[in-house]
Design an enzyme around this catalytic site. Structure first.
Site, PDB file in Angstrom:
ATOM      1  N   ASN A  11      98.945  61.218   9.412  1.00  0.00           N
ATOM      2  CA  ASN A  11      97.752  60.362   9.436  1.00  0.00           C
ATOM      3  C   ASN A  11      97.904  59.352  10.563  1.00  0.00           C
ATOM      4  O   ASN A  11      99.019  59.046  10.971  1.00  0.00           O
ATOM      5  CB  ASN A  11      97.649  59.568   8.134  1.00  0.00           C
ATOM      6  CG  ASN A  11      97.109  60.365   6.989  1.00  0.00           C
ATOM      7  OD1 ASN A  11      97.531  61.491   6.767  1.00  0.00           O
ATOM      8  ND2 ASN A  11      96.192  59.785   6.261  1.00  0.00           N
ATOM      9  N   ARG A  12      96.814  58.756  10.957  1.00  0.00           N
ATOM     10  CA  ARG A  12      96.869  57.625  11.878  1.00  0.00           C
ATOM     11  C   ARG A  12      97.263  56.383  11.097  1.00  0.00           C
ATOM     12  O   ARG A  12      96.621  56.055  10.099  1.00  0.00           O
ATOM     13  CB  ARG A  12      95.479  57.344  12.449  1.00  0.00           C
ATOM     14  CG  ARG A  12      95.054  58.255  13.519  1.00  0.00           C
ATOM     15  CD  ARG A  12      93.723  57.743  14.089  1.00  0.00           C
ATOM     16  NE  ARG A  12      93.011  58.848  14.695  1.00  0.00           N
ATOM     17  CZ  ARG A  12      93.298  59.334  15.897  1.00  0.00           C
ATOM     18  NH1 ARG A  12      94.292  58.806  16.612  1.00  0.00           N
ATOM     19  NH2 ARG A  12      92.621  60.342  16.377  1.00  0.00           N
TER      20      ARG A  12
END
Ligand code: CTP
Ligand code: CA
Length: 225
Positions: free
Chosen positions: A34-35
């Site tokens: 994920n960011r």
């Protein structure tokens, strides 16, 4: 001197904080993630430590250094993060800010997968990762007295966040709107809503450090004698 002394309102408490992304290996050179910069979680760890809590920060890969006085445990995958959290219990407080990858590759390849130019790649089978927030929120002798989750949403922020509060069984949810272009992801500021069983508060857009201090003050108030 009394007046100038730092606030030690969480002295004697143990706080567990998760932060950053997780990396789920596909093969030795590739992963699913994920960011997440980890900044909001690290700021919360620092704010809790500044109030006297013993803080265990279970962190996925980030470019940040641990705040002073915080005990950081480095992990890569969601399963490692869950194991590190369970090993860190008991805790009075858990604040789970990590952007945990929801899925991992069902089979991690031991060798680098090779692309075949001109051929459509095979679909990548995925497996669901454990939900760390749901695990730590489940009733039991080791459940922290206060479990706080985060909800980053691009749509229907308050409705989705309220649904998460119910579904996961945590006590509070900090909800933030990460719609494209609002500068929250990777930025210095955050704009959050605090959902508790008593209702929803909307906080102004603040530097991430200020959001962390406000949340730490709310947590300290929850534990005040
Ligand atoms: N979380 C977690 N373990 C997971 C997934 C999420 O501990 N495997 C935690 C996050 O740290 C956050 C909260 O759960 O505190 C909400 O995460 P989010 O990704 O918004 O919720 P999900 O339940 O994964 O739902 P979705 O991604 O589909 O919106
Ligand atoms: Ca998720």
């Amino acid at each position: 001197a009394e007046r100038l002394a730092p606030k030690r309102s969480l002295a004697g408490r143990h706080a567990l904080v998760t932060a950053g992304p997780t990396h789920e290996p596909i093969d030795p050179v590739r992963y699913i993630a994920n960011r997440s910069s980890g900044r909001q979680g690290y700021a919360i760890a620092a704010a809790l430590a500044a109030r006297g809590a013993r803080v265990t920060l279970v962190s996925g890969p980030t470019a940040l250094t641990a705040p002073p006085g915080v005990d950081r445990i480095d992990v890569e995958t969601a399963r490692e993060m869950l194991a590190a959290c369970e090993a860190a219990l008991p805790a009075d407080i858990a604040v789970l800010t990590a952007a945990v990858a929801d899925w991992r590759a069902a089979h991690e390849a031991g060798r680098k997968l090779k692309k075949r130019p001109g051929e459509t790649p095979e679909p990548l089978p995925l497996a669901l990762n454990p939900d760390i927030l749901a695990h730590l929120s489940a009733p039991g002798p080791n459940r922290p007295a206060l479990v706080v989750g985060f909800a980053a949403e691009t749509d229907d922020l308050l409705r989705n966040a309220a649904a998460k509060l119910d579904r996961k069984g945590c006590d509070w949810i900090v909800a933030n709107d990460v719609a494209d272009g609002n500068g929250i992801m990777g930025g210095d500021h955050n704009e959050v809503h605090l959902l508790t069983r008593d209702g929803t508060e909307t906080w102004p857009r603040l530097p991430k450090n200020d959001v962390a201090n406000c949340l730490a003050d709310r947590i300290a108030a929850r534990f005040a004698p």
